[in-house]
Design an enzyme around this catalytic site. Structure first.
Site, PDB file in Angstrom:
ATOM      1  N   ILE A 147      23.757  -4.397  13.222  1.00 25.97           N
ATOM      2  CA  ILE A 147      24.356  -3.002  13.537  1.00 25.97           C
ATOM      3  C   ILE A 147      22.974  -1.945  13.772  1.00 25.97           C
ATOM      4  O   ILE A 147      23.376  -0.770  13.562  1.00 25.97           O
ATOM      5  CB  ILE A 147      25.215  -2.479  12.542  1.00 25.97           C
TER       6      ILE A 147
ATOM      7  N   GLY B 202      24.836  -4.742  20.070  1.00 27.22           N
ATOM      8  CA  GLY B 202      23.520  -4.361  20.795  1.00 27.22           C
ATOM      9  C   GLY B 202      22.529  -5.392  21.162  1.00 27.22           C
ATOM     10  O   GLY B 202      23.009  -6.362  21.308  1.00 27.22           O
ATOM     11  N   VAL B 203      21.329  -5.194  21.092  1.00 35.82           N
ATOM     12  CA  VAL B 203      20.275  -6.040  21.497  1.00 35.82           C
ATOM     13  C   VAL B 203      20.340  -7.047  20.667  1.00 35.82           C
ATOM     14  O   VAL B 203      20.342  -8.490  21.301  1.00 35.82           O
ATOM     15  CB  VAL B 203      18.898  -5.320  21.475  1.00 35.82           C
TER      16      VAL B 203
ATOM     17  N   HIS C  13       8.128 -15.235  50.036  1.00 38.03           N
ATOM     18  CA  HIS C  13       9.624 -16.168  50.267  1.00 38.03           C
ATOM     19  C   HIS C  13       9.462 -17.448  50.046  1.00 38.03           C
ATOM     20  O   HIS C  13       8.307 -18.114  50.710  1.00 38.03           O
ATOM     21  CB  HIS C  13      10.045 -15.761  51.745  1.00 38.03           C
TER      22      HIS C  13
ATOM     23  N   GLY D 138       0.689  -1.352   0.115  1.00 41.14           N
ATOM     24  CA  GLY D 138      -0.121  -0.086   0.005  1.00 41.14           C
ATOM     25  C   GLY D 138       0.694   1.396  -0.092  1.00 41.14           C
ATOM     26  O   GLY D 138       2.022   1.257   0.580  1.00 41.14           O
TER      27      GLY D 138
ATOM     28  N   ARG E 114      18.845  -0.975  12.955  1.00 39.77           N
ATOM     29  CA  ARG E 114      17.588  -1.088  11.957  1.00 39.77           C
ATOM     30  C   ARG E 114      17.443   0.277  11.447  1.00 39.77           C
ATOM     31  O   ARG E 114      17.473   1.106  12.054  1.00 39.77           O
ATOM     32  CB  ARG E 114      16.353  -2.017  12.403  1.00 39.77           C
TER      33      ARG E 114
ATOM     34  N   GLU F  61      32.245  -5.269  18.295  1.00 40.63           N
ATOM     35  CA  GLU F  61      31.455  -3.979  18.481  1.00 40.63           C
ATOM     36  C   GLU F  61      32.346  -2.837  18.467  1.00 40.63           C
ATOM     37  O   GLU F  61      33.403  -2.387  18.846  1.00 40.63           O
ATOM     38  CB  GLU F  61      30.803  -3.992  19.941  1.00 40.63           C
TER      39      GLU F  61
HETATM   40  P1  NAD Z   1      21.166  -1.878  18.234  1.00 42.66           P
HETATM   41  O1  NAD Z   1      21.042  -0.306  17.884  1.00 42.66           O
HETATM   42  O2  NAD Z   1      20.643  -2.323  19.583  1.00 42.66           O
HETATM   43  O3  NAD Z   1      22.970  -2.110  18.371  1.00 42.66           O
HETATM   44  C1  NAD Z   1      23.653  -2.044  17.319  1.00 42.66           C
HETATM   45  C2  NAD Z   1      25.024  -2.065  17.831  1.00 42.66           C
HETATM   46  O4  NAD Z   1      25.879  -2.038  16.418  1.00 42.66           O
HETATM   47  C3  NAD Z   1      25.308  -0.873  18.631  1.00 42.66           C
HETATM   48  O5  NAD Z   1      25.816  -1.191  19.802  1.00 42.66           O
HETATM   49  C4  NAD Z   1      26.565  -0.203  17.498  1.00 42.66           C
HETATM   50  O6  NAD Z   1      27.420   0.562  18.420  1.00 42.66           O
HETATM   51  C5  NAD Z   1      27.057  -1.261  16.793  1.00 42.66           C
HETATM   52  N1  NAD Z   1      27.512  -0.792  15.518  1.00 42.66           N
HETATM   53  C6  NAD Z   1      27.160  -0.152  14.649  1.00 42.66           C
HETATM   54  N2  NAD Z   1      27.723  -0.056  13.381  1.00 42.66           N
HETATM   55  C7  NAD Z   1      28.845  -0.881  13.662  1.00 42.66           C
HETATM   56  C8  NAD Z   1      29.998  -1.593  13.128  1.00 42.66           C
HETATM   57  N3  NAD Z   1      30.124  -1.151  11.676  1.00 42.66           N
HETATM   58  N4  NAD Z   1      30.902  -2.265  13.446  1.00 42.66           N
HETATM   59  C9  NAD Z   1      30.463  -2.807  14.882  1.00 42.66           C
HETATM   60  N5  NAD Z   1      29.540  -2.464  15.523  1.00 42.66           N
HETATM   61  C10 NAD Z   1      28.795  -1.561  14.880  1.00 42.66           C
HETATM   62  O7  NAD Z   1      20.567  -2.501  17.101  1.00 42.66           O
HETATM   63  P2  NAD Z   1      20.010  -4.120  16.873  1.00 42.66           P
HETATM   64  O8  NAD Z   1      20.797  -4.894  18.077  1.00 42.66           O
HETATM   65  O9  NAD Z   1      20.574  -4.576  15.588  1.00 42.66           O
HETATM   66  O10 NAD Z   1      18.851  -4.079  17.228  1.00 42.66           O
HETATM   67  C11 NAD Z   1      17.791  -3.297  16.274  1.00 42.66           C
HETATM   68  C12 NAD Z   1      16.638  -3.091  16.947  1.00 42.66           C
HETATM   69  O11 NAD Z   1      15.825  -3.983  17.152  1.00 42.66           O
HETATM   70  C13 NAD Z   1      16.765  -2.034  18.066  1.00 42.66           C
HETATM   71  O12 NAD Z   1      15.765  -1.086  17.865  1.00 42.66           O
HETATM   72  C14 NAD Z   1      16.293  -3.224  19.083  1.00 42.66           C
HETATM   73  O13 NAD Z   1      15.657  -1.998  20.222  1.00 42.66           O
HETATM   74  C15 NAD Z   1      15.352  -3.929  18.419  1.00 42.66           C
HETATM   75  N6  NAD Z   1      15.482  -5.293  19.122  1.00 42.66           N
HETATM   76  C16 NAD Z   1      15.101  -5.359  20.741  1.00 42.66           C
HETATM   77  C17 NAD Z   1      15.133  -6.574  21.085  1.00 42.66           C
HETATM   78  C18 NAD Z   1      14.492  -6.637  22.634  1.00 42.66           C
HETATM   79  O14 NAD Z   1      13.830  -5.691  22.999  1.00 42.66           O
HETATM   80  N7  NAD Z   1      14.870  -7.741  23.319  1.00 42.66           N
HETATM   81  C19 NAD Z   1      15.724  -7.598  20.608  1.00 42.66           C
HETATM   82  C20 NAD Z   1      16.040  -7.567  19.275  1.00 42.66           C
HETATM   83  C21 NAD Z   1      16.111  -6.165  18.556  1.00 42.66           C
END
Ligand code: NAD
Length: 466
Positions: free
Chosen positions: A270, A181-182, A445, A116, A272, A202
């Site tokens: 890295i 990251g996450v 407890h 869409g 989204r 990282e």
């Molecule tokens: P993120 O932003 O959490 O982490 C990305 C990491 O990659 C950062 O620490 C950054 O410094 C690093 N980075 C960036 N470029 C790089 C490079 N060239 N070389 C090495 N390191 C580099 O992103 P994500 O882990 O991809 O997650 C994406 C999204 O998905 C986030 O918005 C997250 O909140 C969401 N997510 C949430 C959950 C959860 O809540 N449990 C789980 C998975 C994903």
């Protein structure tokens, strides 16, 4: 003239929450989705990732069964069964997909399959069909960011889209995860626990969850991963990948110099980016910011075009399914002519489902100090908690950041079931409770929650076991 009260563009958590909530309020709703309802979270994200994390947990538990008084037959070693773990995961995803599809049907949401886009007159066009809504909500989500020059072939170089949907007959033996990251931390946890040789690279100075959580909790996760065998490199600059017959060579540089690593698979995690390019935003007069996010008024989630709203990963707010749900409620309440309660973005619940789990809400200690608060901090380790000992999961702590003689500003956890324990602290942070308000309440407890109660009591200057 409107065909529907509400047209929703995108059927992920933001979209289906908006559709279901609006339908429950009596609105007629059409929802456009080009793939399957459920979006990234259900098909390529939260749900499959957590199912794989659970498989890793069961493997850990079975491997450690002897310590808990359960003997495996002599000479029998548990081993991961990757196809079976993926099959179970797929079954859960299918079941949830069926449930969601049925729920949308029962609420009489018209699901339109196709791509869409907004048109200049404010309608949504899908394959030549025009859907006119009294209001429209954009919920087009996000996709993994790529590293320029690094091709994602979906086999040896992948993103979470593929890692959550593996059809491989066995686990890779060696994995490099780019980005701690996450997503990177969760997959490093899965792979490490399933016996994969795992390296985390990282770019920032802290290797694991460098942005977001309080350092005290992130450091416990980092140490636990290291102890279990994850090789973690912070301040790492990854170079151009080289594809060899035996694997992928990953060159990287850190303060220690240049290194090379050969792996079977590289996971790029890295971050989204929002999906807002082909949704007709410009024609419809919906402003997109310089990073590609839809501009919204966070009090209503309305875009620069009145009557058009945006929620979820396509707006510049925390990319979490439950934040998308909350934003959908704000937008629909505004469509209904009510005064929505805006999302308080500084106090949303965050959970990282690694082993051990990390969870938090509100300010870290560093953030609270930077904001100028007179801060008091108390921590309580799980090491002395009876329930944690029974579970054999004593790594971790509760950390509460409060204003001196004032409310709880931040609540931070790392340890067993942090994902579930978080919500008591989430309420305290959002209700601006005093530590004593929580400390006076009884925690069962033995329970993991006792560690929360004990931490809150400590603010009185007295304590039980703390
Ligand atoms: P993120 O932003 O959490 O982490 C990305 C990491 O990659 C950062 O620490 C950054 O410094 C690093 N980075 C960036 N470029 C790089 C490079 N060239 N070389 C090495 N390191 C580099 O992103 P994500 O882990 O991809 O997650 C994406 C999204 O998905 C986030 O918005 C997250 O909140 C969401 N997510 C949430 C959950 C959860 O809540 N449990 C789980 C998975 C994903």
């Amino acid at each position: 003239m409107s065909d529907y009260d509400l047209v929703v563009l995108g059927g992920g958590p933001g979209g289906y929450a908006a559709a279901l909530y609006a339908a429950s309020a009596g609105l007629s709703v059409a929802m456009v989705e080009k793939e399957k309802v459920g979006g990234t979270c259900l098909h390529r994200g939260c749900i499959p990732a957590k199912a794989l994390l659970h498989a890793a947990e069961v493997f850990r538990t079975v491997s450690d069964a002897g310590a808990h008084g359960v003997k495996l037959p002599a000479g029998v070693e548990p081993e991961p069964d990757w196809p079976a773990a993926n099959q179970r995961k797929a079954g859960i995803v299918n079941q949830l997909h069926k449930g969601l599809s049925g729920l949308l049907k029962r609420r009489k949401v018209t699901v339109v399959n196709g791509h869409g886009r907004l048109t200049a007159d404010g309608a949504v066009s899908v394959d030549g069909q025009s859907l006119r809504g009294h209001a429209t909500i954009l919920c087009t989500g996000s996709v993994p960011r790529a590293i320029p020059g690094m091709e994602i072939d979906g086999r040896t170089v992948v993103t979470s889209d593929q890692s959550t949907n593996s059809d491989a007959d066995r686990l890779p033996e060696r994995v490099a995860v780019i980005g701690g990251g996450v997503i990177g931390a969760e997959f490093a946890s899965v792979y490490t626990d399933l016996g994969v040789s795992t390296t985390l690279l990282e770019a920032l100075p802290h290797g694991v969850l460098p942005i977001g959580p309080d350092r005290d909790v992130a450091d416990v996760l980092s140490q636990s991963l290291k102890k279990r065998g994850t090789s973690i490199h912070a301040d790492a600059r990854v170079g151009t990948l080289e594809h060899a017959d035996s694997g992928v060579v990953v060159p990287f540089e850190t303060a220690r110099g240049s290194e090379k690593l050969e792996v079977d698979q590289v996971l790029v995690s890295i971050g989204r980016r929002p999906v807002t390019e082909e949704i007709g935003a410009e024609e419809a007069g919906v402003r997109i910011d310089e990073r590609g996010f839809v501009d919204v008024d966070q009090a209503t989630m309305q875009t620069s075009r009145p009557g058009v709203y945006a929620v979820g990963d396509c707006v510049a707010t925390p990319g979490l399914a439950h934040v998308a749900y909350a934003e959908a409620v704000v937008a629909v309440d505004h469509v209904l002519g009510e005064q929505p309660v805006p999302v308080d973005y500084g106090k949303v619940p965050w959970v990282v489902y690694t082993h051990p789990e990390v969870a938090w809400s509100g300010m870290t200690e560093a953030e609270a100090r930077t904001a100028g608060y007179d801060v008091v901090v108390h921590k309580h380790a799980f090491a002395g908690n009876g329930r944690a000992m029974i579970l054999g999961e004593t790594d971790g702590l509760v950390k509460v950041v409060a204003q001196r003689d004032g409310p709880v500003l931040g609540f931070h956890l790392v340890g067993p079931w942090a994902s579930e324990l978080l919500h008591e602290g989430y309420l305290a942070v959002n209700w601006e409770a005093l530590p004593a308000d929580v400390g006076h309440l009884i925690h069962a407890h033995p329970s993991l929650s006792e560690a929360v109660g004990e931490t809150m009591i400590t603010f009185s200057g007295r304590s039980l076991h703390g």
